[in-house]
Scaffold this motif. Sequence first.
Motif, PDB file in Angstrom:
ATOM      1  N   HIS A   1       9.827  38.450  52.387  1.00  0.00           N
ATOM      2  CA  HIS A   1      11.213  38.403  52.868  1.00  0.00           C
ATOM      3  C   HIS A   1      11.907  37.074  52.612  1.00  0.00           C
ATOM      4  O   HIS A   1      13.145  37.028  52.630  1.00  0.00           O
ATOM      5  N   LEU A   2      11.167  35.984  52.410  1.00  0.00           N
ATOM      6  CA  LEU A   2      11.799  34.699  52.125  1.00  0.00           C
ATOM      7  C   LEU A   2      11.742  34.481  50.608  1.00  0.00           C
ATOM      8  O   LEU A   2      10.660  34.320  50.043  1.00  0.00           O
ATOM      9  N   PRO A   3      12.895  34.464  49.930  1.00  0.00           N
ATOM     10  CA  PRO A   3      12.885  34.441  48.462  1.00  0.00           C
ATOM     11  C   PRO A   3      12.253  33.188  47.869  1.00  0.00           C
ATOM     12  O   PRO A   3      11.732  33.233  46.762  1.00  0.00           O
ATOM     13  N   TRP A   4      12.297  32.086  48.592  1.00  0.00           N
ATOM     14  CA  TRP A   4      11.751  30.846  48.040  1.00  0.00           C
ATOM     15  C   TRP A   4      10.273  30.651  48.364  1.00  0.00           C
ATOM     16  O   TRP A   4       9.615  29.783  47.769  1.00  0.00           O
ATOM     17  N   ALA A   5       9.734  31.424  49.306  1.00  0.00           N
ATOM     18  CA  ALA A   5       8.342  31.256  49.738  1.00  0.00           C
ATOM     19  C   ALA A   5       7.421  32.076  48.840  1.00  0.00           C
ATOM     20  O   ALA A   5       7.502  33.302  48.793  1.00  0.00           O
TER      21      ALA A   5
ATOM     22  N   THR B   1       6.220  22.422  47.130  1.00  0.00           N
ATOM     23  CA  THR B   1       6.746  22.089  48.459  1.00  0.00           C
ATOM     24  C   THR B   1       5.959  22.836  49.522  1.00  0.00           C
ATOM     25  O   THR B   1       5.687  24.034  49.367  1.00  0.00           O
ATOM     26  N   PHE B   2       5.584  22.125  50.598  1.00  0.00           N
ATOM     27  CA  PHE B   2       4.954  22.719  51.778  1.00  0.00           C
ATOM     28  C   PHE B   2       5.889  22.508  52.963  1.00  0.00           C
ATOM     29  O   PHE B   2       6.317  21.373  53.218  1.00  0.00           O
ATOM     30  N   VAL B   3       6.192  23.574  53.676  1.00  0.00           N
ATOM     31  CA  VAL B   3       6.965  23.475  54.910  1.00  0.00           C
ATOM     32  C   VAL B   3       6.039  23.868  56.056  1.00  0.00           C
ATOM     33  O   VAL B   3       5.561  25.014  56.119  1.00  0.00           O
ATOM     34  N   ASN B   4       5.752  22.928  56.954  1.00  0.00           N
ATOM     35  CA  ASN B   4       4.836  23.152  58.068  1.00  0.00           C
ATOM     36  C   ASN B   4       5.634  23.395  59.344  1.00  0.00           C
ATOM     37  O   ASN B   4       6.416  22.548  59.765  1.00  0.00           O
ATOM     38  N   LEU B   5       5.420  24.549  59.945  1.00  0.00           N
ATOM     39  CA  LEU B   5       6.173  24.946  61.138  1.00  0.00           C
ATOM     40  C   LEU B   5       5.201  25.172  62.290  1.00  0.00           C
ATOM     41  O   LEU B   5       4.309  26.034  62.196  1.00  0.00           O
ATOM     42  N   PRO B   6       5.313  24.411  63.379  1.00  0.00           N
ATOM     43  CA  PRO B   6       4.414  24.623  64.519  1.00  0.00           C
ATOM     44  C   PRO B   6       4.657  25.984  65.170  1.00  0.00           C
ATOM     45  O   PRO B   6       5.807  26.423  65.298  1.00  0.00           O
ATOM     46  N   LEU B   7       3.585  26.628  65.554  1.00  0.00           N
ATOM     47  CA  LEU B   7       3.645  27.910  66.270  1.00  0.00           C
ATOM     48  C   LEU B   7       3.265  27.663  67.720  1.00  0.00           C
ATOM     49  O   LEU B   7       2.227  27.062  68.001  1.00  0.00           O
TER      50      LEU B   7
ATOM     51  N   GLN C   1       2.572  26.463  75.390  1.00  0.00           N
ATOM     52  CA  GLN C   1       1.217  26.593  74.878  1.00  0.00           C
ATOM     53  C   GLN C   1       1.216  26.565  73.355  1.00  0.00           C
ATOM     54  O   GLN C   1       1.908  27.332  72.704  1.00  0.00           O
ATOM     55  N   ARG C   2       0.469  25.623  72.751  1.00  0.00           N
ATOM     56  CA  ARG C   2       0.351  25.580  71.305  1.00  0.00           C
ATOM     57  C   ARG C   2      -0.525  26.728  70.814  1.00  0.00           C
ATOM     58  O   ARG C   2      -1.558  27.021  71.403  1.00  0.00           O
ATOM     59  N   PHE C   3      -0.090  27.335  69.714  1.00  0.00           N
ATOM     60  CA  PHE C   3      -0.921  28.373  69.097  1.00  0.00           C
ATOM     61  C   PHE C   3      -1.519  27.909  67.780  1.00  0.00           C
ATOM     62  O   PHE C   3      -2.696  28.103  67.513  1.00  0.00           O
ATOM     63  N   GLY C   4      -0.709  27.257  66.932  1.00  0.00           N
ATOM     64  CA  GLY C   4      -1.224  26.843  65.635  1.00  0.00           C
ATOM     65  C   GLY C   4      -0.099  26.421  64.715  1.00  0.00           C
ATOM     66  O   GLY C   4       0.882  25.796  65.137  1.00  0.00           O
ATOM     67  N   LEU C   5      -0.212  26.779  63.438  1.00  0.00           N
ATOM     68  CA  LEU C   5       0.724  26.302  62.430  1.00  0.00           C
ATOM     69  C   LEU C   5       0.961  27.385  61.387  1.00  0.00           C
ATOM     70  O   LEU C   5       0.031  28.089  60.973  1.00  0.00           O
ATOM     71  N   LEU C   6       2.229  27.506  60.966  1.00  0.00           N
ATOM     72  CA  LEU C   6       2.609  28.355  59.837  1.00  0.00           C
ATOM     73  C   LEU C   6       3.015  27.438  58.693  1.00  0.00           C
ATOM     74  O   LEU C   6       3.915  26.611  58.846  1.00  0.00           O
ATOM     75  N   THR C   7       2.343  27.564  57.555  1.00  0.00           N
ATOM     76  CA  THR C   7       2.658  26.773  56.379  1.00  0.00           C
ATOM     77  C   THR C   7       3.263  27.679  55.316  1.00  0.00           C
ATOM     78  O   THR C   7       2.632  28.666  54.901  1.00  0.00           O
ATOM     79  N   LEU C   8       4.504  27.353  54.898  1.00  0.00           N
ATOM     80  CA  LEU C   8       5.186  28.087  53.834  1.00  0.00           C
ATOM     81  C   LEU C   8       5.185  27.224  52.586  1.00  0.00           C
ATOM     82  O   LEU C   8       5.456  26.021  52.656  1.00  0.00           O
ATOM     83  N   VAL C   9       4.882  27.836  51.444  1.00  0.00           N
ATOM     84  CA  VAL C   9       4.677  27.081  50.209  1.00  0.00           C
ATOM     85  C   VAL C   9       5.563  27.657  49.113  1.00  0.00           C
ATOM     86  O   VAL C   9       5.632  28.879  48.930  1.00  0.00           O
ATOM     87  N   SER C  10       6.219  26.752  48.376  1.00  0.00           N
ATOM     88  CA  SER C  10       7.032  27.140  47.223  1.00  0.00           C
ATOM     89  C   SER C  10       6.472  26.472  45.977  1.00  0.00           C
ATOM     90  O   SER C  10       6.070  25.294  46.004  1.00  0.00           O
TER      91      SER C  10
END
Length: 812
Positions: free
Chosen positions: A320-324, A399-405, A410-419
């Motif tokens: 769904h994300l065209p750049w990812a 490019t790496f975009v790191n998004l905290p989840l 409460q911390r769950f983890g991390l979502l990393t999107l890569v282009s």
Amino acid sequence: MTAIQREAQVAAAASLAQVGAERLQALYVLARLCAAGRAEQPLPDAAALIAAAAGATDGVVLQRDGGEPAAAAVGLPPELAETALAAVVGRAGGELAIVPAADGSLWAALPLPGAGAAAVLVGPFAGEREIDREFLQTCALLLNGARWRRDGPSADVPAALDRDSVDPLLESMSDAVAIYDADGRVRKGNAAYRALIAAAGLADGPLVNAPDVVQPRDRAGRRIRPGETVLARSLAGRSARAHRVFRMADGHDRHFAITGTPLRDASGAIVGAVGVFRDVSDEVSRERALRLMEEVRRGVSHAGDVRHAARAVCRRVVSHLPWADMAAIFGHEGDELAFLAHAGFPTRAATLLAVTPLGPAHRATRAMLDNRATLFDTERDQPANEAARRVIAASGAATFVNLPLSAGAQRFGLLTLVSKERYQPTRDELALLEALAAQIGADLDGVLKRQQTETERSRLQAVLDQLPEGVLLFDPAARLVMSNRSAEEILGRSVDPETPLVSFGTHHGFLQADGRLYQPGDEPILRTFSSGRPVLGEEQLVRRADGRELPIVSNVAAVRDAGGELAAVIMVFQDISSLREMDRLRDEFLSIAGHELRSPITSIRGLAQLLRRRWAQMEPERIAASLASISEQTEQMALLVDELLDVSRIRSGRLALVKEPCDLVALLRTAVERAAPQHEGTIDLHAPEPLAVAGDAGRLLQVFTNLIDNAAKYSDPRAPIAVTALRDRGWATVAVRDRGIGIPAEALERLFERFYRAENAAQYAGGLGLGLYICREIVERHGGTIDVASTPGEGSLFTVHLPLAAEGGARE
């Protein structure tokens, strides 16, 4: 956002753009009418055109004829016409006047120059907000700049699109607006259009003249051919609307809802076009984010565990994300991140992700711990370590975009999107990504909690299913949330969780101990729910679906949470049929044992009294017979006592066996010889060869003697009994067959139970029901088996299998 909502949003944007284009078209035609110079027809046409473009229903020309408004104003209240004419008196340069009507509506009066015409009146409008003053003022300026003639058009025809009076309207529009001539060249453009051209990296427009730079595409990403552009369609005479995507100089795509309207002169010939560009990039981004959130939620809802849910999220994000091009999710474990799932990464990169440690010092881990998004540019930033460098090289990422989840605090983890290409998200895009990450974190945390709950529930269910007691667990709302296998086995039916509590007992066959129905609210489970007090040791009766009735004993108790509130109510019930049966067998045993012991005791006592009183008068033969009878009765009593002692030894594990090599055939001959005098029929022994076993000879003789005695006891006195002993592949098989009364089929399964006797056997002969129980225990302790086959009325076959002793085997 639903499909209908998206269509409505696009339609609204297109509608706004269309309004701007229509007003520009109206200004153009108005200018041409003014330039035509003939007052008879141009003025009424101009009034109607202005009204339509302004969103009003009426546009009329007000004139004075002998001091009264002329017929052109017929249909309007006279006082409104008078008020409008009075309002425009003395207004220089075509200044607009707003006139109120008696009904509360508003009208716009546009003053006209000259003696014959006084004003153009446009309306009605419901309020000030509906009046576009800038458009109407521009129209008034055009009207006042015209030279109305009655003898034909002026030789000096103004170019309406070049008039300065059009500029205020263009500049007031927030959308990018361009006016093109018939050749498609940009004649005018407002500030928003000039900013658009600059953002695309072009010196001038139109955009479609630089397809290699702006890469025009439709919403689906298909390239637009030259004849399919909105401008081309407008210049061909067709109004057009379309969604277009253009690549900007910074590498980002921007989405536009474009409306194109052809411009015609008074004769209807196409002289140009108006294009309105509404930037809908933010709406598209929000729509895409909403659609992605819906897809993520749908994927997560169908996932069985957190890893499957994380994999579903990664796949949907990439699609769904065209750049990812790639995505990965890491779970939070202390101050480190643990790989959960990915999508799009090459195999080697995915393998490295799974084994690369992401400790507290790692950039991605810091993003999670600091709860902020971070961007890693492979050309600008340096990898934290060699492992990270190998991941970057294997993935081909730029490019790496790191998004905290997170889920709340409460911390769950991390979502990393890569282009694979360099990508710099805008502030709005980053805000949408962070909102998306927050939703993903909450969804994945919900899956994790659900997984943990299901795991605990499965463990509890596994424990409950091993219990012999039935268990029913109700939540505070009196809904059945858990039951075990024993509950269904005892009740003889599946437990229906949808059954209301008030009818639960009746539906599942719970009765009072005497078989009566409970009064409303008097069942143990209902009493505990109403009072909160436990009900312990209540005997009940369960009427199963097959009609059988089982006695049970039930215990019901409330389970409370740490705050003392009701958390659950648990009911545990046990089938006490076996206990009742044991009670019955015990009573029966005591009765039989008393009878079996009383008979010889009575006989011994009578003979002893006889010998005491008449010893001197009795003949020696009678004395000997009496003593022999006493000895026989004593031996019978000893056998009964021995059986009881054997049962006690077996139950306590003290039945000792002295195993040594012995010949089964010899033991069988001894057993046959002992039984022969007591049986009138023949007892045939067929044993072709010796069969050596390692066993306790005395105990094995006890087994064979019991089997042969039973065959004689439950057969006709003259019926034959056959005993065989054969070798069968390392086993000795001994079979005792009779032609007696047989055993009912329903009694075969319980025949070797302690104290059990088949109903027909109890009627045929006495006994304690211990002999076969002792036989089975002795045989099994020798490593063998004993079984029975029988047909009522035809006889029974008891078969003993014992392992043969190894040749030359030593004494155990």
